[in-house]
Design an enzyme around this catalytic site. Structure first.
Site, PDB file in Angstrom:
ATOM      1  CG  ASP A 196      44.671  36.875  38.193  1.00  0.00           C
ATOM      2  OD1 ASP A 196      45.072  37.391  37.140  1.00  0.00           O
ATOM      3  OD2 ASP A 196      45.369  36.102  38.889  1.00  0.00           O
ATOM      4  CD  GLU A 205      43.965  36.477  33.421  1.00  0.00           C
ATOM      5  OE1 GLU A 205      45.047  36.785  32.897  1.00  0.00           O
ATOM      6  OE2 GLU A 205      43.881  36.041  34.580  1.00  0.00           O
TER       7      GLU A 205
END
Length: 579
Positions: A230, A301
């Site tokens: 993330d 990401e």
């Protein structure tokens, strides 16, 4: 037999080779189709309205039958759930909402029995404010080792009452919160690029790096096949934390609709690459045989532009994959799609990495809704009942065509749960049930991501549309989901579910993920390309214009996103065929 990829075809007379698949090895992750599970919303076993790990395990055969290679699960770690689990309080524990650690082990084991690999989310930019480290930091004094783990700073002004800089949170409002010291006096400020309950870690500190290396090993030892990381571009901040006057959002350019020569000081700093090189060495150490079938992987990401900088994350010493957000963000224009496809391959091939395609996830409006909006408007951060509503029929037709185009592209691909059912966002959700922190932090100006996170519809005639054994669902399902439930589409010719099953079957049988790609040089409304796959030469036509397009004589259709008019491809339709 595969033909020479530079040989022109009748469908693509000016096609140029933009990706040579023969240059790359056959590691599974280079061509894998990975299915994203949002644990809250996939399947509820115990009837509390919240999805859980046992529920996920019960539905894994559905994913095997769909034809995906792996699953990626959004966070299920211990968390106060201020941001749906992206505020982690214990990285080695399962939140009771989702079950127990033993349930995670059982899920991984069952997935492996079914031939599915398991990717888990990792959230390294920040922890929860209820993490033991942050609690210790609040109890300690300024300058203490406990506070060094986070981004604590003294405030500006004679009494320190102004934040250390002008940074804003991605969720709205300022990115700094002032703490009250143990003696009751106003104290330092801590940085949170997201919610105040998500304090940013100090990744310049060796202790932080060592802790996350230990967390990686914990889950690898449990048997997972990799990690989706993330906010991978956010760990390191520019020295001195200088002010940033542009609007802050995840996209690396830092500006909406504008360009800048300077990178935002909180995103895409060069120091992040040292962290990921260390992680890659750990992952490599878990493949003792050296056989690529045993590779454990990372996917970034990383909202980074331009594509040349994004490609730095997938050099052979760092991530295996990175989401192609440029493709996701591209409007429904043939010229723009050709451009992003060409540029993506050029950037990723230059570092020997696969291009990893994606159209939807848990952070954006689903493409079945997004593509039903006027083509050139910016992608909204959620859609509410008072907002202009997408054209449902148009959106689904374009979504099916877009996915048909995407899955014809060599490389990897990610599918977000429910897109194989053609699910739209819940665009009329009552505001009072919204839970995304963006809604409150933006002063109710941004609807946020709840609309794309609604629980899955499995069975039309059961309570909660089969999401669980009760009527409870943590977010309400729109009535439109009833007709789209999985049991209403399974085995139905022409349904979106059967389209996905067919595409994934053909893609695997013909090894299209490992193919070379020829792209037609054109300025028209039709994207024409050839996937020179190992088992067949698959031609692709995606018609984004208004007039039908003729297929060549002798075309054998393999896949069509919608009904054809004889041998003509209607508007907003994509076709795979051999000739």
């Amino acid at each position: 037999m595969t033909q020479n990829p530079t040989t022109p075809t009748s469908t693509a007379p000016a096609a140029q080779l933009v990706h040579d698949g023969s240059r790359h090895a056959d590691a599974w992750w280079r061509s894998a189709v990975i299915y994203q599970i949002y644990p809250r919303s996939f399947a509820d076993h115990d009837g509390d309205g919240m999805g859980d790990l046992v529920g996920i395990t019960s539905r894994l055969p559905y994913l095997r039958d769909l034809g995906v290679d792996a699953v990626w699960l959004s966070p299920f770690y211990a968390s106060p759930q201020a941001d749906a689990g992206y505020d982690v309080s214990d990285y080695r524990a399962v939140d009771p909402l989702f079950g127990r650690l033993e349930d995670a082990k059982a899920m991984v084991a069952r997935a492996h029995e079914l031939g599915l690999r398991v990717i888990v989310d990792l959230v390294p930019n920040h922890t929860s404010d209820e993490h033991e480290w942050f609690r210790a930091a609040l109890a300690a004094a300024p300058g203490s080792p406990e506070r060094e783990r986070y981004m604590f700073r003294d405030g500006k002004g004679p009494d320190g009452s102004e934040p250390p800089n002008n940074w804003e949170s991605v969720f709205g409002g300022r990115a700094w919160t002032r703490v009250t010291e143990p003696d009751g006096s106003p104290g330092q400020w801590y940085l949170h690029l997201f919610d105040p309950k998500q304090p940013d870690l100090n990744w310049e500190l060796p202790e932080v790096r060592e802790e996350f290396e230990s967390i990686l090993r914990f889950w690898l030892d449990l048997g997972v096949d990799g990690f989706r990381v993330d906010v991978a571009h956010g760990l390191i901040k520019e020295a001195g934390l200088p002010d940033w006057d542009a609007e802050l959002h995840l996209l690396g350019a830092g500006l909406k609709g504008e360009s800048t020569d300077r990178r935002p000081p909180m995103w895409d700093q060069d120091g992040v690459h040292e962290v990921y090189e260390s992680w890659r060495r750990i992952l490599n150490s878990y493949n003792e045989t050296g056989d690529s079938a045993g590779d454990r992987i990372m996917c970034a990401e990383a909202w980074v532009t331009p594509v040349e900088r994004a490609a730095r994350y997938v050099r052979e010493t760092e991530f295996h994959q990175a989401f192609n957000f440029d493709f996701l963000e591209t409007h429904w224009h043939a010229d723009k799609l050709r451009e992003v496809i060409r540029a993506s391959y050029a950037a990723n091939d230059s570092v020997g990495a696969p291009t990893t395609w994606v159209l939807s996830n848990h952070d954006v409006v689903r493409h079945a809704s997004r593509l039903g909006l006027p083509i050139d408007q910016p992608r909204p951060n959620g859609i509410g009942a008072e907002d202009p509503q997408p054209d449902t029929e148009l959106g689904l037709r374009r979504a099916r065509a877009a996915t048909t185009l995407m899955l014809a592209l060599p490389g990897g691909a990610y599918i977000y749960q429910g897109e194989e059912l053609g699910l739209p966002d819940h665009t009329t959700m009552p505001d009072e049930v919204r839970q995304d922190p963006t809604w409150e932090r933006s002063g109710h100006t941004e609807k946020g991501r709840d609309g794309c996170r609604v629980p899955m519809p499995w069975e039309a005639d059961r309570p909660g549309l089969g999401f669980g054994p009760s009527e409870q669902t943590w977010l309400p399902q729109p009535e439109s989901y009833r007709a789209l439930a999985a049991d209403q589409q399974a085995g139905v010719p022409g349904s979106t579910l059967e389209l996905y099953r067919r595409m994934l079957q053909v893609r695997r049988e013909l090894s299209m993920g490992q193919g070379s790609l020829l792209l037609e040089e054109s300025t028209g409304d039709v994207v024409r390309m050839v996937n020179d796959a190992r088992e067949a030469r698959v031609q692709v036509v995606a018609n984004l214009g208004t007039d039908p397009v003729d297929l060549p004589d002798g075309a054998q259709v393999l896949v069509a996103s919608g009904a054809l008019d004889g041998t003509r491809v209607p508007s907003d339709t994509a076709v795979w065929f051999t000739a």
